[in-house]
Design a protein around this motif. Sequence first.
Motif, mmCIF file in Angstrom:
data_model
loop_
_atom_site.group_PDB
_atom_site.id
_atom_site.type_symbol
_atom_site.label_atom_id
_atom_site.label_comp_id
_atom_site.label_asym_id
_atom_site.label_seq_id
_atom_site.Cartn_x
_atom_site.Cartn_y
_atom_site.Cartn_z
ATOM 1 N N GLN A 69 4.215 -3.762 9.585
ATOM 2 C CA GLN A 69 4.745 -2.126 9.765
ATOM 3 C C GLN A 69 4.917 -1.551 11.037
ATOM 4 O OE1 GLN A 69 1.337 0.147 7.942
ATOM 5 N NE2 GLN A 69 2.928 0.488 6.299
ATOM 6 N N THR A 94 -1.452 12.438 16.040
ATOM 7 C CA THR A 94 -2.273 13.099 15.257
ATOM 8 C C THR A 94 -3.162 12.771 16.687
ATOM 9 O OG1 THR A 94 -2.490 11.334 13.618
ATOM 10 C CG2 THR A 94 -1.386 12.704 12.958
ATOM 11 N N SER A 106 -3.537 19.092 11.102
ATOM 12 C CA SER A 106 -2.536 19.292 10.303
ATOM 13 C C SER A 106 -2.180 20.823 9.804
ATOM 14 C CB SER A 106 -3.570 18.008 8.515
ATOM 15 O OG SER A 106 -3.333 17.309 9.618
ATOM 16 N N LEU A 116 4.986 8.290 11.207
ATOM 17 C CA LEU A 116 3.814 9.033 11.514
ATOM 18 C C LEU A 116 3.033 7.933 11.022
ATOM 19 C CD1 LEU A 116 1.988 11.704 11.053
ATOM 20 C CD2 LEU A 116 1.651 11.092 8.556
ATOM 21 N N ARG A 163 -1.002 6.136 12.239
ATOM 22 C CA ARG A 163 -1.947 6.851 11.701
ATOM 23 C C ARG A 163 -3.190 5.913 11.900
ATOM 24 N NH1 ARG A 163 -1.666 11.323 7.669
ATOM 25 N NH2 ARG A 163 -1.180 10.345 6.969
ATOM 26 N N GLU A 183 -3.779 12.129 3.672
ATOM 27 C CA GLU A 183 -2.358 12.847 2.929
ATOM 28 C C GLU A 183 -2.281 14.200 3.369
ATOM 29 O OE1 GLU A 183 -0.980 10.094 1.609
ATOM 30 O OE2 GLU A 183 -2.631 8.523 2.549
ATOM 31 N N ALA A 242 1.340 13.798 5.237
ATOM 32 C CA ALA A 242 2.292 13.795 5.064
ATOM 33 C C ALA A 242 3.094 14.060 4.004
ATOM 34 C CB ALA A 242 2.228 12.286 4.796
ATOM 35 N N SER A 290 6.436 15.702 3.415
ATOM 36 C CA SER A 290 7.680 15.684 2.749
ATOM 37 C C SER A 290 7.730 16.642 1.999
ATOM 38 C CB SER A 290 6.953 14.790 1.035
ATOM 39 O OG SER A 290 6.603 13.478 2.371
ATOM 40 N N VAL A 340 8.665 10.433 5.433
ATOM 41 C CA VAL A 340 7.650 10.047 5.715
ATOM 42 C C VAL A 340 7.307 8.813 6.078
ATOM 43 C CG1 VAL A 340 5.617 10.832 6.896
ATOM 44 C CG2 VAL A 340 7.269 12.401 6.015
ATOM 45 N N ASP A 341 7.442 7.817 6.754
ATOM 46 C CA ASP A 341 6.929 6.458 7.027
ATOM 47 C C ASP A 341 5.778 6.766 6.962
ATOM 48 O OD1 ASP A 341 9.572 5.764 6.560
ATOM 49 O OD2 ASP A 341 9.785 4.554 8.094
ATOM 50 N N ASP A 342 4.748 6.921 6.654
ATOM 51 C CA ASP A 342 3.439 6.316 7.101
ATOM 52 C C ASP A 342 2.828 5.608 7.542
ATOM 53 O OD1 ASP A 342 0.821 7.574 7.240
ATOM 54 O OD2 ASP A 342 0.502 8.898 5.575
ATOM 55 N N THR A 364 0.403 2.243 8.947
ATOM 56 C CA THR A 364 -0.784 1.957 10.095
ATOM 57 C C THR A 364 -1.214 1.473 11.370
ATOM 58 O OG1 THR A 364 -2.177 1.756 7.129
ATOM 59 C CG2 THR A 364 -3.689 1.074 9.353
#
Length: 526
Positions: free
Chosen positions: A288, A307, A362, A384, A386, A392, A395, A399, A405-407, A409
């Motif tokens: 990722q 964040t 947030s 994003l 994180r 959530e 994110a 949206s 959004v590419d959340d 890890t």
Amino acid sequence: MSRTRKPAGRIAFVGAGPGDPGLLTRRAHAALTEADQVVYDRGVSEPLLDAIRAEAKSDTQFSPAEGAPGDVAKVLISAARSGLQAVHLVAGDPFGHDSVVKEVQAVARTAVHFEVVPGVGQAEGVSTYAGVPLPGVRTAADVDDVSALDFEALAAAITRGSLALAVDAGDLAAVRDGLLAVGVDGETAVGVTGDGTGETQYTTSSTVDSFVAAALGFTGRVVLTLGQGVAHRDKLSWWENRPLYGWKVLVPRTKEQAGLMSEALRAYGAIPCEVPTIAVEPPRTPAQMERAVKGLVDGRYAWVIFTSVNAVRAVWEKFGEHGLDARHFGGVKIACIGEATADAVRAFGIQPELIPAGEQSSEGLLAEFSPHDEVLDPVGRVLLPRADIATETLAAGLSERGWEVDDVTAYRTVRAAPPPAEIRDAIKSGGFDAVLFTSSSTVRNLVGIAGKPHTRTVVAVIGPKTAETATEFGLRVDVQPPHASVPDLVEALAGYAVELREKLAAMPAKQRRGSKVQGPTALRFR
């Protein structure tokens, strides 16, 4: 045949000052960090020695000074003749000790190069930390041998102005007897300070007649102050009157992040105890993050939203692995959830475009983040990076505002190992005056590895989400700053302590004794 000549060694006699590591001079610091061998006196404080060891060369040898002045001088001379940089570290100022003067005289009779680095004398330095000025004609001395004192001269100094003496606690009775024998009034005011300039410095006010009994329990070196300046102590005592002075504060954070908070707490007088509750580890699969970094370089993203400091660090580590730098962020806007995260971004030479002016959370970031506009924002994707356990909220809010959004890890947070048994017992029994929580995970993990803090412990949280989690675990939240940052959190705790002190001071004595308020602030009024 040419011979290899040994490098020239040298000796430095270095004054450590009165004890606080922050009072070490720049020249003294340089001599110590360059030293190959450090011989130190027993009067040098442990915190200062710990600080020096942390910054010294990895192979520097430390040992206590032992024997007569001639013996110590021989050790130093031998090291210097072997090509080493040798240091004799002494409390206060080197020339404040007769034994060190004799060592310098012994070295001066040889061809070894030496220097003497001054330090703040213990008597003068501790007097200032105790809030006792030494105006007018004054005498300040660091005393090694009380039997050699000229008590007539000391009595004259008290009459004309002020006197400060640094002596061993075991010599207090001899000083009292000597002063009384030369006619010093037994009602003359005396201040006695133990652990001078240290975390637990304590000053008691007494008289010549009674200061020995008042100082019962003091150990090591103490400083006596006598004369005109003692009367000013109540108003000028600043070190012991800092808002959090004497408070034992639990700092449950990652090892990397605890240092900054502890430094801020010490500035307010607290005694921080760092307990790692979270360990930060790379994601189990790096795919990722690899795709995210490639997307940043290829212009896939309009925004990167950080964040946490850990997220910033994780992205920059990936950049480093691929030989990338700040230039590859060209065209990408950066948003940060708070000032601490923004500072981490600035450290890499980039100025964030968006930091919430209001609530640093947030929700605060979402309130200021513009909806996606297809005309103004041809690239509609946000990265994003994180933690694996992030909520959530952010994110989902992005949206809703039309952003893709590419959340990702960027790192994992895992629970740290439990602290030692004595720390766990102190947490559960009220041994800490306060605990500072900087995230929901620090609450969950501390309770998981060590148990819930005692009800008498002041609970301070960095923001609303952390407050919710603390409440869920049955903790009473006492302190929450208006802005979610470590400096604001520490400042809010300090403000709470001041309010507590003022509230207790206004109470009648009977009410104070019945008050449920705990901690050093309350105890001072009982």
